[in-house]
Design an enzyme around this catalytic site. Structure first.
Site, short mmCIF file in Angstrom:
data_model
loop_
_atom_site.label_atom_id
_atom_site.label_comp_id
_atom_site.label_asym_id
_atom_site.label_seq_id
_atom_site.Cartn_x
_atom_site.Cartn_y
_atom_site.Cartn_z
N LYS A 118 -38.57 31.76 -45.14
CA LYS A 118 -38.27 32.27 -46.73
C LYS A 118 -39.55 32.78 -47.43
O LYS A 118 -39.59 33.76 -47.98
CB LYS A 118 -37.36 31.09 -47.48
CG LYS A 118 -36.27 30.82 -46.75
CD LYS A 118 -35.26 31.91 -46.24
CE LYS A 118 -34.60 31.65 -45.16
NZ LYS A 118 -34.04 32.58 -44.28
N GLU A 202 -38.75 27.56 -57.24
CA GLU A 202 -38.11 28.89 -57.80
C GLU A 202 -37.48 28.49 -59.15
O GLU A 202 -36.86 27.29 -59.22
CB GLU A 202 -37.13 29.52 -56.87
CG GLU A 202 -37.49 30.40 -55.91
CD GLU A 202 -36.57 31.19 -55.24
OE1 GLU A 202 -35.45 30.94 -55.32
OE2 GLU A 202 -36.72 31.92 -54.42
N HIS A 237 -21.41 26.45 -49.99
CA HIS A 237 -22.17 27.52 -49.10
C HIS A 237 -21.39 28.17 -48.05
O HIS A 237 -21.91 28.70 -47.29
CB HIS A 237 -23.50 26.91 -48.68
CG HIS A 237 -24.53 26.52 -49.73
ND1 HIS A 237 -24.82 27.43 -50.68
CD2 HIS A 237 -24.91 25.30 -49.98
CE1 HIS A 237 -25.65 26.61 -51.68
NE2 HIS A 237 -25.47 25.11 -51.23
N ARG A 294 -28.26 39.62 -39.06
CA ARG A 294 -27.01 39.68 -37.91
C ARG A 294 -25.78 40.49 -38.39
O ARG A 294 -26.19 40.70 -39.56
CB ARG A 294 -26.57 38.12 -37.61
CG ARG A 294 -26.40 37.41 -39.07
CD ARG A 294 -25.54 36.13 -38.75
NE ARG A 294 -24.96 35.72 -40.09
CZ ARG A 294 -25.67 35.15 -41.17
NH1 ARG A 294 -26.64 34.80 -40.75
NH2 ARG A 294 -24.71 34.66 -42.17
C1 MV4 Z 1 -30.76 29.85 -55.68
C2 MV4 Z 1 -29.58 29.79 -56.53
C3 MV4 Z 1 -30.02 29.74 -57.99
N1 MV4 Z 1 -31.61 29.91 -58.29
N2 MV4 Z 1 -31.83 30.22 -55.99
C4 MV4 Z 1 -27.80 29.23 -51.96
C5 MV4 Z 1 -27.72 29.88 -50.52
C6 MV4 Z 1 -29.19 30.57 -50.61
N3 MV4 Z 1 -29.12 31.76 -49.85
C7 MV4 Z 1 -29.65 30.66 -51.82
N4 MV4 Z 1 -28.91 29.89 -52.59
C8 MV4 Z 1 -29.04 29.78 -53.89
N5 MV4 Z 1 -30.44 30.06 -54.42
C9 MV4 Z 1 -32.25 30.01 -57.14
N6 MV4 Z 1 -33.55 30.58 -57.59
C10 MV4 Z 1 -28.45 29.32 -56.41
C11 MV4 Z 1 -28.02 29.39 -55.07
C12 MV4 Z 1 -26.70 29.03 -54.80
C13 MV4 Z 1 -25.78 29.95 -54.28
C14 MV4 Z 1 -26.16 31.38 -53.91
C15 MV4 Z 1 -25.43 32.23 -53.19
C16 MV4 Z 1 -24.11 31.81 -53.28
C17 MV4 Z 1 -23.61 30.79 -53.44
C18 MV4 Z 1 -24.52 29.68 -53.97
C19 MV4 Z 1 -24.10 28.53 -54.18
C20 MV4 Z 1 -24.94 27.61 -54.74
C21 MV4 Z 1 -26.10 27.76 -55.04
#
Ligand code: MV4
Length: 497
Positions: A118, A202, A237, A294
Site C-alpha cells: 500500500k 491516514e 469488508h 484482478r
Molecule cells: C479507510 C477508511 C476510512 N479512512 N481509510 C477498508 C478496506 C480497505 N480497502 C480500506 N478500508 C477503509 N479505509 C481511511 N483513511 C475506511 C475503510 C473502510 C471501508 C472502505 C471501503 C468499504 C468498506 C469499508 C468498511 C470499513 C472501513
C-alpha cells in the site's frame, strides 16, 4: 501477438465456469483443475479436460503453484487464468507462469507486487497527482514522531499495514492517549500476519462511500476506465450488494475519478483488468485507497452497463491485442445491481451454513443474470468460500433494477441450508438503500436479525430466537409450520401449495 488456444483455469466455482464460457465462445479449449472435494463440481464437468491437483484444503490444491504449472504442461495449455482469490494476486505465481513460457491472463508480476504494497502504491500514484487521504507516505517507526503527525492530521486517525488491504490490518485511533498502544499492536499484528511490520497513518474518514473504478489496459500503453461500481453495502469488508453506476456521481465527478483511476493504472504500467478503489467523504471528495490487480467478483455489473465481456477482453489483451475501443466510445447503458448469495445464516451472525442444496430453483427472465456453480442436490464444500451465487439485475433505471432484483429474489428457491437471500431482500427494500443515501455503515446501522422475521412473533424472546432458525427457509421467509407467522408469501408459491 500470440494466439491462445487452450486456457487452464486455476480456480473453482462460479468464476471458473464464467471464464470457461467466454473461452468456449472464443474457440479456446479449457482445462479445469480441481481438488478432491470438487470431483463432481460443475467447472470440472464443463471443461474440455480436468486435472486433479490434490486434497481439499486449498493450501494443498488451488494454491499449489507447482501442481498447477504441471497440469498446464501436461495438458499443453498455453495460458493460465487465475480468476479471483487464490493465486490471482500472487506476484511469484504470475512470474513463474511467464518464466515457464505460459501466458498469465492478468497484469505483470511487477504491477501486482507494486500495488500489493500500500505504501509503494501511494508513492507511485502520488507522482501522477492522484488524490490521497492525508497521512504519511513512509512507514512510521518512532512513536513520538508518529504522534506528532497524527496530531497534525487530527484524530481520529487510522493505522494501516502496508502489506494489508481489503480491510486487513487496520486500526482506528480515537485520541492521543491510546496512540502508542494501538501503534505497537498494529506493528506486531502486521509482522505476524504479513511478515512485514510496516504501518502508516491516514486521516480516518468516518462515513465513507466505497466507489471503485474498473480499468482496462493493453500491452501498448492504452488505458481506459469502464466506469464505477458502488460497493458501500458490505459486512466486515465482505461486499454484499454492488451496483453500477453509483447514484451519487455527477458526470463531472465521474470524469475526474475516471481520469484519476487511469492515472493509477499508468503509474504502474498496468495491463489487463484492474480495479481502483476510492473512498468518498461526505463532501464527495475522493481519495485513492488501493488497487486490486484482478478481475473482481462484482465485474458483472460493469459488463451489464457496458455490454462488454471482460473475460474476453482479458484474453485479447493477454494475446497482445490493442484495446478495441477508445474512452469516448464507451457509455453507460442503464443500471445494474448484484447481490451475493452466501450459504450463511443472517440470523446467526452470518455463520457459514454449509450443507446440501436440497432445493435449488433459479430465478429467470428479462434482465436477470445468475452466475453460480451449483445444481440442486449438490453439497457446498466446507473448505472454500461459501458463496453460492451472484444474482444480477439490469434495467433502464436504478429503481427498475432494484424492483427486478426483488422479483428475482422472490423466485429464487433454496432449501437445505440457510442463505443470505432474505438479507439481500431486506437491503433491496430498505429506504436508505432505495434512496441512495447510505454509506459503508449501512449493515451495522440498520440490520439486526429480527428484521428478517416479519412481524414480531408474540412469544418469549428466547423462544423467538430459537424459532428463528427453523422458521426461515432459504428465502429468509417464514415457512408454514406450527406457529402462524405473519409474513408475505409470494403468489408463485401460494399457487402451488
Ligand atoms: C479507510 C477508511 C476510512 N479512512 N481509510 C477498508 C478496506 C480497505 N480497502 C480500506 N478500508 C477503509 N479505509 C481511511 N483513511 C475506511 C475503510 C473502510 C471501508 C472502505 C471501503 C468499504 C468498506 C469499508 C468498511 C470499513 C472501513
Amino acid at each position: 501477438m500470440t494466439k491462445i488456444t487452450k486456457i487452464l483455469v486455476a480456480n473453482r466455482g462460479e468464476i471458473a465456469l464464467r471464464i470457461m464460457r467466454s473461452a468456449r465462445e472464443m474457440g479456446i479449449r479449457t482445462v479445469a483443475v480441481y481438488s478432491e472435494a470438487d470431483r463432481s463440481a460443475l467447472h470440472v464437468r464443463y471443461a474440455d479436460e480436468a486435472v486433479c491437483i490434490g486434497p481439499p484444503p486449498s493450501s494443498e490444491s488451488y494454491l499449489r503453484h507447482d501442481k498447477i504449472i504441471k497440469a498446464a504442461k501436461e495438458t499443453q495449455a498455453d495460458a493460465i487464468h487465475p480468476g479471483y482469490g487464490f493465486l490471482s494476486e500472487n506476484e511469484d505465481f504470475a512470474k513463474l507462469v511467464e518464466d515457464e513460457g505460459l501466458i498469465f491472463i492478468g497484469p505483470s508480476a511487477k504491477a501486482i507486487e507494486l500495488m500489493g504494497s500500500k505504501l509503494a502504491a501511494k508513492a507511485a500514484v502520488a507522482k501522477f497527482n492522484v488524490p490521497l487521504v492525508p497521512g504519511t507516505s513512509e512507514p512510521i517507526t518512532d512513536v513520538a514522531a508518529a504522534k506528532k503527525i497524527a496530531k497534525e492530521i487530527g484524530y481520529p486517525v487510522l493505522i494501516k499495514a502496508s502489506a494489508g488491504g481489503g480491510g486487513k490490518g487496520m486500526r482506528v485511533v480515537e485520541n492521543e492517549e491510546s496512540f502508542q498502544e494501538q501503534m505497537e499492536r498494529a506493528i506486531s499484528e502486521a509482522t505476524s500476519a504479513f511478515g512485514d511490520g510496516s504501518v502508516f497513518i491516514e486521516k480516518y474518514i468516518t462515513k465513507p462511500r466505497h466507489i471503485e473504478f474498473q480499468i482496462f489496459g493493453d500491452k501498448h500503453g492504452n488505458v481506459v476506465h469502464l466506469f464505477e461500481r458502488e460497493c458501500s453495502i458490505q459486512r466486515r469488508h465482505q461486499k454484499v450488494v454492488e451496483e453500477a453506476p453509483s447514484s451519487v456521481l455527477t458526470p463531472e465527478k465521474r470524469k475526474a475519478m475516471g481520469e484519476a483511476a487511469i492515472n493509477v493504472a499508468k503509474s504502474c504500467g498496468y495491463y489487463g483488468a484492474g480495479t481502483v478503489e476510492f473512498i468518498l467523504d461526505d463532501n464527495l471528495n475522493f481519495y485513492f485507497l488501493e488497487m486490486n490487480t484482478r478481475l473482481q467478483v462484482e465485474h458483472p455489473v460493469t459488463e451489464e452497463i457496458t455490454g462488454l465481456d471482460l473475460v474476453k477482453l482479458q484474453v485479447k489483451v493477454a494475446e497482445g491485442e490493442p484495446l478495441p475501443f477508445k474512452q469516448d466510445e464507451l457509455k453507460i447503458n442503464g443500471h445494474a445491481v448484484e447481490v451475493r448469495v452466501y450459504a450463511e445464516d443472517p440470523a446467526n451472525n452470518f455463520l457459514p451454513d454449509i450443507g446440501n442444496l436440497k432445493t435449488y430453483k433459479r430465478p429467470q427472465g428479462h434482465g436477470i443474470r445468475l452466475d453460480d456453480g451449483f445444481e440442486q442436490g449438490m453439497d457446498i464444500p466446507f473448505y472454500y468460500d461459501p458463496m453460492i451465487a451472484k444474482l444480477i439485475a439490469h434495467a433502464e433505471t436504478r429503481e427498475a433494477a432494484i424492483d427486478k432484483m426483488i422479483r428475482a429474489i422472490d423466485e429464487y428457491e433454496i432449501t437445505g441450508l440457510e442463505t443470505t437471500l432474505g438479507f439481500c431482500n431486506f437491503v433491496m427494500k430498505h429506504e436508505a438503500f432505495r434512496s441512495g443515501n447510505f454509506d459503508t455503515r449501512f449493515v451495522e446501522n440498520y440490520f439486526k436479525p429480527s428484521v428478517l422475521q416479519g412481524n414480531p412473533i408474540q412469544v418469549e424472546e428466547t423462544l423467538a430466537a430459537a424459532l428463528a432458525v427453523t422458521l426461515m427457509n432459504g428465502n429468509g421467509k417464514a415457512t408454514q409450520q406450527n406457529v402462524t407467522v405473519v409474513q408475505e408469501v409470494s403468489k408463485w408459491k401460494k399457487n402451488r401449495i
